[in-house]
Design a protein around this motif. Structure first.
Motif, short mmCIF file in Angstrom:
data_model
loop_
_atom_site.label_atom_id
_atom_site.label_comp_id
_atom_site.label_asym_id
_atom_site.label_seq_id
_atom_site.Cartn_x
_atom_site.Cartn_y
_atom_site.Cartn_z
N ALA A 1 0.74 -0.80 0.41
CA ALA A 1 0.04 -0.29 0.10
C ALA A 1 0.70 1.35 -0.46
CB ALA A 1 -0.96 0.18 1.25
N GLY A 2 2.26 1.06 -0.64
CA GLY A 2 2.67 2.74 -0.72
C GLY A 2 3.85 2.51 -1.89
N THR A 3 4.77 3.24 -1.97
CA THR A 3 5.94 3.10 -2.37
C THR A 3 7.26 3.41 -1.71
OG1 THR A 3 5.71 5.46 -3.51
CG2 THR A 3 4.52 3.42 -4.24
N VAL A 4 8.54 3.49 -2.11
CA VAL A 4 9.81 3.89 -1.32
C VAL A 4 10.58 4.52 -2.40
CG1 VAL A 4 9.54 1.35 0.20
CG2 VAL A 4 10.92 1.22 -1.51
N LYS A 5 11.59 5.77 -1.77
CA LYS A 5 12.88 5.96 -2.80
C LYS A 5 13.46 6.03 -2.17
CE LYS A 5 9.16 8.77 -5.06
NZ LYS A 5 9.35 10.45 -5.43
N LEU A 6 14.61 5.46 -2.47
CA LEU A 6 16.05 6.37 -2.34
C LEU A 6 16.54 7.60 -1.68
CD1 LEU A 6 17.67 3.99 -0.16
CD2 LEU A 6 19.00 3.32 -1.81
N PHE A 7 17.43 7.62 -1.09
CA PHE A 7 18.41 9.22 -0.60
C PHE A 7 19.45 8.81 -0.06
CE2 PHE A 7 13.28 10.41 -1.35
CZ PHE A 7 13.58 11.43 -2.57
N SER A 8 20.29 9.84 -0.34
CA SER A 8 21.78 10.06 0.48
C SER A 8 21.33 10.73 1.27
CB SER A 8 22.55 10.35 -0.60
OG SER A 8 21.88 12.26 -0.95
N ALA A 9 22.33 10.71 2.05
CA ALA A 9 22.22 11.91 3.10
C ALA A 9 22.51 13.53 2.92
CB ALA A 9 23.72 12.00 4.35
N SER A 10 22.32 13.58 2.04
CA SER A 10 22.48 15.15 1.54
C SER A 10 21.10 14.59 0.47
CB SER A 10 23.62 15.74 0.57
OG SER A 10 23.71 14.49 -1.08
N LYS A 11 20.16 14.43 0.77
CA LYS A 11 18.70 14.11 0.04
C LYS A 11 19.00 14.05 -1.72
CE LYS A 11 16.52 16.68 3.73
NZ LYS A 11 16.35 17.78 4.57
N LYS A 12 19.49 13.41 -2.66
CA LYS A 12 19.74 13.55 -3.75
C LYS A 12 19.25 11.58 -3.66
CE LYS A 12 22.98 16.51 -4.79
NZ LYS A 12 24.57 16.57 -5.27
N SER A 13 18.79 11.84 -4.96
CA SER A 13 18.82 10.33 -5.10
C SER A 13 19.79 8.92 -5.25
CB SER A 13 17.43 10.09 -6.91
OG SER A 13 17.07 9.15 -6.75
N VAL A 14 19.26 7.95 -4.81
CA VAL A 14 20.47 7.00 -5.23
C VAL A 14 20.50 6.55 -6.32
CG1 VAL A 14 21.73 5.38 -4.26
CG2 VAL A 14 21.05 7.12 -3.02
N THR A 15 21.22 5.99 -6.77
CA THR A 15 21.12 5.11 -8.25
C THR A 15 22.59 4.27 -8.63
OG1 THR A 15 22.61 7.25 -9.36
CG2 THR A 15 19.77 6.87 -10.15
N GLY A 16 23.25 4.24 -8.12
CA GLY A 16 24.27 3.89 -7.82
C GLY A 16 24.89 2.80 -6.64
N ILE A 17 25.62 2.10 -5.86
CA ILE A 17 25.67 1.49 -4.35
C ILE A 17 24.93 2.69 -3.60
CG2 ILE A 17 27.74 -0.13 -6.06
CD1 ILE A 17 29.41 2.08 -3.67
N VAL A 18 24.67 1.68 -3.05
CA VAL A 18 24.10 1.74 -1.36
C VAL A 18 25.15 2.32 -0.13
CG1 VAL A 18 21.81 1.05 -1.65
CG2 VAL A 18 23.36 0.07 -0.37
N SER A 19 24.99 2.70 0.73
CA SER A 19 25.88 3.21 1.88
C SER A 19 25.19 3.50 2.77
CB SER A 19 26.94 4.44 1.39
OG SER A 19 26.35 5.60 1.16
N THR A 20 26.22 3.51 3.76
CA THR A 20 25.85 3.65 5.76
C THR A 20 25.03 5.22 5.18
OG1 THR A 20 27.24 2.23 6.28
CG2 THR A 20 26.62 4.50 7.64
N GLY A 21 24.22 5.86 5.83
CA GLY A 21 23.32 7.22 5.44
C GLY A 21 22.63 7.27 4.34
N ASN A 22 22.69 6.43 3.94
CA ASN A 22 21.37 6.43 3.07
C ASN A 22 19.92 6.64 3.19
OD1 ASN A 22 22.48 4.56 0.02
ND2 ASN A 22 23.19 6.74 0.34
N VAL A 23 18.92 7.07 3.28
CA VAL A 23 17.73 6.88 3.62
C VAL A 23 17.10 6.06 3.01
CG1 VAL A 23 16.29 8.58 5.00
CG2 VAL A 23 18.62 8.68 4.74
N LEU A 24 16.17 5.10 3.58
CA LEU A 24 15.42 4.93 2.30
C LEU A 24 13.66 5.55 3.06
CD1 LEU A 24 14.06 2.70 0.60
CD2 LEU A 24 13.52 0.88 3.02
#
Length: 583
Positions: A478-501
Motif C-alpha cells: 500500500a505504498g512506494t519507497v524511494k532511496l536518498f543520500s544523506a544530502s537528500k539526492k536520489s541514489v542510483t549507484g551503490i548504497v552506503s551507510t547513511g542512505n535514507v529509505l
C-alpha cells in the motif's frame, strides 16, 4: 473544299509559328541570337523553365517554344482543379495519389467516392499540382503534351501507324457499310479535313479505347444501339459502367454516327470546334482548361489526370524524325513555386482506428474514428485492463494495446495508429481507478527477506550493493519507497551507510523512513577499505567522533560492547582477508 481547308490549316500553322497566338509569344530558334536564354526570358518564360528549354533547343534547334501567359495565380489554379470530381485517378492506383478531401474520401471506412464508371476516384491535390506544373515535363519524351494540335505536313501516315501499332487499329477492318476501313489513313484524311493533328486523333482514340478496343461504345452490337459507334467517348459519362455506355451511344445515335468512319470524323470535328477552335489546342490545355476564359477549369475533355501526359508520349512516338519545326505552347502562371512541384507516392495516409475498446468496460464517449480522447472509471478491485484496437486501413500499424496495470487514481494510456505513409494519430484513454475502503485503511509497510528493518535502520546489506538491487528486494504494501543520500539526492549507484529509505503511502504521503547501515562502511561511501580504518582510529583517539548510523557501522565485531579498539582490530583483519564482517 478539302484543298481550301488544307490551305487555311497551313496558313494558320504559319501564323502560329511566326507570330504566336493571342495567348502566347513565339521564340525563334535563331542561331544568330546572342543568347537563347535571353530570348526565352523575353518571351515570358521564368528562369525555372530556361535550363530545360535550352537543353531541348540544343538537341532540337528547330523546335519553337511559346510562353502562354495565362495570367492565372498558381495556387488558384491548383485549388480550382482540385475540386472533387474534376480530376480523377484509377481506384487501383497508389493510395497517396487519391484525394482525401471531404466528400471524396471517408476516413472511417477507407473508401473513396467513385466519380466515373466503377473505378475512377478523385485525385490528390498535390498530385494534381505535379501534373499541372509544366516544368516536370520539359524533356523530349513528355513535351508533346504541349505540342500544337493543328494539322501539319510533318505528320505522316507512317507516324500514325507507329502510334496504332499493337492496338486493335493496327490492321484494316470492315466498316458497317461494307467498306474497308484503314484506321491510319482515316486519321490522316480526317486530320487534314478538320485541321487537327492525325497523331493527336490516333493517340486520343488509343487513350479512350485502350489497346484491345473491347468497349461496347465501339462494338456496334450494344442492345438498343446496334450499328452506332463512339470512338472519342463523347458524352460517355455516368456513375456506372452501363450508364457510361448508354449515354455515349445515345449521343452517337443522335449524331448519326452509324459507321466507324463517321464516328471518327464526328468526334474529330467536335475536337476541332469545341476545343482546338477555342484555344485548347494542346493536350495539356484540353486536360487543364486555363486558356478558354469562358469556361476556366471546366470544359476539360478528359477527367483522367494523367491523360495529357500519356497521350503526349504516344503523340511523340509517332514522329520518326523529331528534327522538325514543332511548336510547343507551354503555360506560365503567376506565383509559381521557385522550382518544379514534386510528388512522392508514399502509400495510404489513413491513420484512423476502426475499433478501440477496453475489455469489460465502456468508453465515454462512444468510439468514433475521428474522436481521439476517451475516459472510463473502474472499480477499486480492478488491477489491470486489456486494451484492444484495430486500424481502418489494413496497412496501418497500431501500438499501445495490451494489458495495462492500474494504480488507484488517474491512469493515462495512449494508443497510436500509424499509416502506411508514416502519419500518426494518437488516441488517449484516461482511466480512473476508484479508491476502495480496503485500500484506504490498509497500512503502508515495508518488509524484506534479505534485509533487517528495525529501529528505523536497515542492516544486512552487502557492501557494493546497487540501489536497484536493494529496492527490488523490498516488499512494499500500500505504498512506494524511494532511496536518498544523506544530502537528500536520489541514489542510483551503490548504497552506503547513511542512505535514507523514504516510505510513502498510496497517496504519496511520507509515512516513515529508515537509515541504511553497512557494518565496516564507517565513512559512508558504500565500501570497506583503509579509509574506514583511519576514520575509526580518529574516533578512538578522540580527534573526530562518530555518531548515529556511522557509529553503529563502526561496531564491526557486533558484540554490542560499544565501539572500541577490538572493532578496529576486527576491521583490520577484514581488510587483511582473515575474517569477513558480518552484515
Amino acid at each position: 473544299m478539302r484543298k481550301i481547308k488544307r490551305f487555311l490549316s497551313a496558313l494558320l500553322c504559319g501564323v502560329i509559328l511566326i507570330t504566336g497566338t493571342l495567348a502566347g509569344v513565339s521564340v525563334r530558334t535563331d542561331a544568330a541570337a546572342s543568347s537563347y536564354a535571353v530570348q526565352l526570358r523575353a518571351a515570358g518564360f521564368p528562369d525555372s523553365y530556361i535550363r530545360a528549354l535550352s537543353a531541348l533547343h540544343t538537341a532540337y534547334p528547330q523546335w519553337q517554344f511559346q510562353a502562354v501567359k495565362t495570367g492565372l495565380d498558381w495556387n488558384t489554379v491548383v485549388s480550382k482543379e482540385s475540386v472533387n470530381g474534376v480530376n480523377l485517378v484509377p481506384k487501383t492506383g497508389n493510395d497517396a495519389t487519391k484525394s482525401t478531401a471531404d466528400g471524396a474520401y471517408d476516413w472511417t471506412t477507407n473508401v473513396w467516392t467513385v466519380y466515373d464508371g466503377s473505378s475512377w476516384v478523385g485525385a490528390d491535390a498535390d498530385y494534381i499540382a505535379y501534373y499541372l506544373d509544366p516544368r516536370n515535363f520539359l524533356n523530349e519524351t513528355d513535351i508533346f503534351q504541349f505540342e500544337s494540335l493543328s494539322f501539319s505536313k510533318v505528320q505522316t501516315r507512317q507516324g500514325v501507324s507507329s502510334i496504332l501499332k499493337g492496338t486493335f487499329m493496327e490492321n484494316m477492318v470492315e466498316d458497317s457499310d461494307g467498306s474497308e476501313l484503314d484506321y491510319a489513313q482515316a486519321f490522316m484524311d480526317i486530320g487534314e479535313e478538320t485541321g487537327v493533328s492525325p497523331y493527336h486523333l490516333a493517340s486520343r482514340v488509343r487513350q479512350e479505347q485502350g489497346l484491345k478496343g473491347t468497349s461496347s461504345l465501339i462494338s456496334g452490337t450494344y442492345s438498343g444501339y446496334e450499328g452506332y459507334y463512339n470512338y472519342f467517348n463523347v458524352g460517355a459519362a455516368g456513375i456506372t459502367s452501363t450508364l457510361v455506355i448508354k449515354n455515349g451511344l445515345a449521343y452517337a445515335k443522335k449524331a448519326g454516327w452509324n459507321t466507324r468512319y463517321a464516328a471518327l470524323e464526328g468526334g474529330a470535328k467536335i475536337l476541332a470546334k469545341n476545343y482546338i477552335g477555342v484555344g485548347q489546342d494542346t493536350l495539356y490545355f484540353q486536360k487543364f482548361n486555363v486558356v478558354n476564359q469562358k469556361n476556366l477549369y471546366s470544359h476539360q475533355y478528359m477527367a483522367n489526370l494523367a491523360a495529357a501526359y500519356n497521350e503526349g508520349r504516344k503523340l511523340g512516338q509517332g514522329y520518326a524524325d523529331k528534327q522538325q519545326a514543332f511548336v510547343f505552347r507551354i503555360p506560365v502562371y503567376s506565383g509559381m513555386p521557385a522550382s518544379a512541384v514534386t510528388f512522392t507516392a508514399s502509400g495510404n495516409p489513413n491513420n484512423y482506428l476502426k475499433s478501440l475498446s477496453v475489455t469489460g468496460q465502456t468508453l465515454t464517449p462512444v468510439f468514433r474514428g475521428d474522436t481521439t480522447s476517451y475516459s472510463l472509471v473502474v472499480d477499486s478491485k480492478v488491477s489491470s485492463v486489456t486494451i484492444s484496437a484495430s486500424p481502418v486501413a489494413a496497412k496501418s500499424s497500431v501500438t499501445g494495446t495490451g494489458t495495462k496495470k492500474l494504480q488507484t487514481g488517474t491512469n493515462t494510456c495512449k494508443v497510436t495508429c500509424k499509416s502506411e505513409s508514416g502519419a500518426s494519430k494518437t488516441y488517449t484513454l484516461t482511466i480512473v481507478k476508484k479508491a476502495g475502503a480496503a485500500a484506504e485503511t490498509e497500512k503502508t509497510s515495508v518488509t524484506s527477506k534479505t534485509y533487517q528493518l528495525k529501529n528505523k535502520m536497515v542492516t544486512g546489506i552487502a557492501p557494493g550493493t546497487k540501489a536497484a538491487t536493494f529496492l527490488k528486494k523490498l516488499k512494499v504494501t500500500a505504498g512506494t519507497v524511494k532511496l536518498f543520500s544523506a544530502s537528500k539526492k536520489s541514489v542510483t549507484g551503490i548504497v552506503s551507510t547513511g542512505n535514507v529509505l523514504q516510505v510513502y503511502d498510496s497517496k504519496n504521503k511520507k509515512v516513515s523512513s529508515y537509515t541504511l547501515v553497512i557494518y565496516g562502511d564507517v565513512n559512508g561511501d558504500g565500501k570497506i577499505n583503509k579509509t574506514d580504518l583511519n576514520r575509526l582510529n580518529r574516533h578512538l583517539n578522540g580527534t573526530q567522533k562518530l555518531t548515529g548510523c556511522y557509529l553503529k557501522a563502526a561496531d564491526t565485531n557486533r558484540k554490542k560492547d560499544g565501539v572500541n579498539v577490538l572493532d578496529l582490530v576486527y576491521l583490520n583483519k577484514h581488510l587483511q582477508g582473515k575474517i569477513t564482517i558480518q552484515q
